[in-house]
Design a protein around this motif. Sequence first.
Motif, PDB file in Angstrom:
ATOM      1  N   ALA A 168      13.674  19.008  16.285  1.00  0.00           N
ATOM      2  CA  ALA A 168      13.601  18.245  15.039  1.00  0.00           C
ATOM      3  C   ALA A 168      12.975  16.872  15.238  1.00  0.00           C
ATOM      4  CB  ALA A 168      15.003  18.085  14.446  1.00  0.00           C
ATOM      5  N   GLU A 169      12.684  16.497  16.479  1.00  0.00           N
ATOM      6  CA  GLU A 169      12.092  15.192  16.756  1.00  0.00           C
ATOM      7  C   GLU A 169      10.563  15.290  16.736  1.00  0.00           C
ATOM      8  OE1 GLU A 169      13.325  12.267  17.076  1.00  0.00           O
ATOM      9  OE2 GLU A 169      15.480  12.753  17.071  1.00  0.00           O
ATOM     10  N   PRO A 170       9.896  14.696  15.751  1.00  0.00           N
ATOM     11  CA  PRO A 170       8.431  14.843  15.634  1.00  0.00           C
ATOM     12  C   PRO A 170       7.665  14.395  16.872  1.00  0.00           C
ATOM     13  CG  PRO A 170       9.359  13.877  13.634  1.00  0.00           C
ATOM     14  CD  PRO A 170      10.461  13.888  14.652  1.00  0.00           C
ATOM     15  N   LEU A 171       8.091  13.301  17.496  1.00  0.00           N
ATOM     16  CA  LEU A 171       7.375  12.800  18.659  1.00  0.00           C
ATOM     17  C   LEU A 171       7.465  13.778  19.818  1.00  0.00           C
ATOM     18  CD1 LEU A 171       5.710  10.524  19.802  1.00  0.00           C
ATOM     19  CD2 LEU A 171       7.812   9.373  20.491  1.00  0.00           C
TER      20      LEU A 171
ATOM     21  N   ALA B 190       4.935  17.762  23.171  1.00  0.00           N
ATOM     22  CA  ALA B 190       5.030  19.055  23.853  1.00  0.00           C
ATOM     23  C   ALA B 190       3.795  19.902  23.591  1.00  0.00           C
ATOM     24  CB  ALA B 190       6.294  19.781  23.408  1.00  0.00           C
ATOM     25  N   ALA B 191       3.293  19.894  22.354  1.00  0.00           N
ATOM     26  CA  ALA B 191       2.092  20.666  22.023  1.00  0.00           C
ATOM     27  C   ALA B 191       0.890  20.162  22.809  1.00  0.00           C
ATOM     28  CB  ALA B 191       1.827  20.601  20.524  1.00  0.00           C
TER      29      ALA B 191
ATOM     30  N   GLU C 246       4.260   6.775  17.965  1.00  0.00           N
ATOM     31  CA  GLU C 246       3.515   7.877  17.373  1.00  0.00           C
ATOM     32  C   GLU C 246       3.084   8.861  18.456  1.00  0.00           C
ATOM     33  OE1 GLU C 246       0.242   6.162  15.294  1.00  0.00           O
ATOM     34  OE2 GLU C 246       1.486   4.734  14.193  1.00  0.00           O
ATOM     35  N   ALA C 247       2.619  10.035  18.011  1.00  0.00           N
ATOM     36  CA  ALA C 247       2.091  11.032  18.949  1.00  0.00           C
ATOM     37  C   ALA C 247       0.687  10.610  19.353  1.00  0.00           C
ATOM     38  CB  ALA C 247       2.082  12.401  18.299  1.00  0.00           C
ATOM     39  N   LEU C 248       0.561  10.029  20.523  1.00  0.00           N
ATOM     40  CA  LEU C 248      -0.725   9.517  20.995  1.00  0.00           C
ATOM     41  C   LEU C 248      -1.337  10.459  22.018  1.00  0.00           C
ATOM     42  CD1 LEU C 248      -0.360   5.667  21.633  1.00  0.00           C
ATOM     43  CD2 LEU C 248      -1.727   6.812  19.890  1.00  0.00           C
TER      44      LEU C 248
ATOM     45  N   GLY D 212      10.489  10.551  22.740  1.00  0.00           N
ATOM     46  CA  GLY D 212       9.640  11.591  23.308  1.00  0.00           C
ATOM     47  C   GLY D 212      10.084  12.157  24.633  1.00  0.00           C
ATOM     48  N   PHE D 213      11.293  11.827  25.089  1.00  0.00           N
ATOM     49  CA  PHE D 213      11.793  12.365  26.357  1.00  0.00           C
ATOM     50  C   PHE D 213      12.698  13.561  26.033  1.00  0.00           C
ATOM     51  CE2 PHE D 213      10.943   7.862  27.089  1.00  0.00           C
ATOM     52  CZ  PHE D 213      10.172   7.900  28.234  1.00  0.00           C
TER      53      PHE D 213
END
Length: 319
Positions: free
Chosen positions: A174-177, A182-183, A228-230, A293-294
């Motif tokens: 459920a965590e967007p970051l 991961a993707a 953010e997803a960087l 993000g961890f």
Amino acid sequence: MGTLLFDSSDLEVTEDFLSRNYARMRIGNGTPGTSRARIRRDAMPGVTVDELDLDFDMSYDVTPLQKICLCLVHEGTIQDHRFGDVEDAFGPGDVVSFAPPHMPYHGRICAARYNITMLDPELLARVADTGPRAASAPVRLLDHRPTSAAAAAHLRRTVNHVRDHVLGDPAIAAEPLIVSTAALHLAASVLAAFPNTALTEPTGTDRHDAHSATLRRALAHIDEHAHEALTVAQIAAAAHVTVRALQYAFRRHLDTTPLAHLRRVRLERAHAELRDADPTTDVTVTSVAAHWGFYHPGRFATLYRDTYGRPPHRTLAEH
């Protein structure tokens, strides 16, 4: 996001399910008397991870998936697999890319238990740098088998980690970051495993661009957007250089990589959040780590302890 379960012994129902969730295909049964198929799909944006278990021999004829399709064989075999002028067979432990996204393929799955992981090809472009050809030539895999057994093993571990520790935990998923990270990590592992068209070595121009001003722009962008997803490509764009020049600048001036620095910044933010946590809330070390993000609590705790000389739960408790 979410999980999809399928269990049927009706070949027509299975064919319809596969056609709706993969690509249009025809299947056949080479084992009279049984035709049970069990499938579990876990999904996140850009990626699906499926575990399939067939107790019969199934032939398949599949139209182009338009996705990178990885296959990890657990048990059984896949025979007579063909696409273009390639013919191959796979067994337990093999990790392969079924076919280029634009090509059809066919073959036979022989009473196998296996994993199918599909990802959008665009994810490869987000973690790679193809130089001036990037706008017109997407990143392509040049072979359907990894470059080495070690590369295959690393990719297998990455797929299993995404399946078990990201998609397998609803709170983490459920965590967007975490999901976006991961993707991108999966896409980077694919590029590391297979020969591909992405360029990696810095050119003369890249070396010229790897100056301190480039580094300052990159550091400022990371600091502002760490939540953010960087991707490396996004940081390079913000610094107005190629990915190769960015990586060379970090190596030359800081003896590190852009993503390692991003991880350090996120660790600092997690440390500050634990230190300043409101004791009246239900904040936990796991929730704070996931927010930054961890997604592996044990690794986060080790990294935190190595950096700050104490476990993260002590920082939280001492507040």
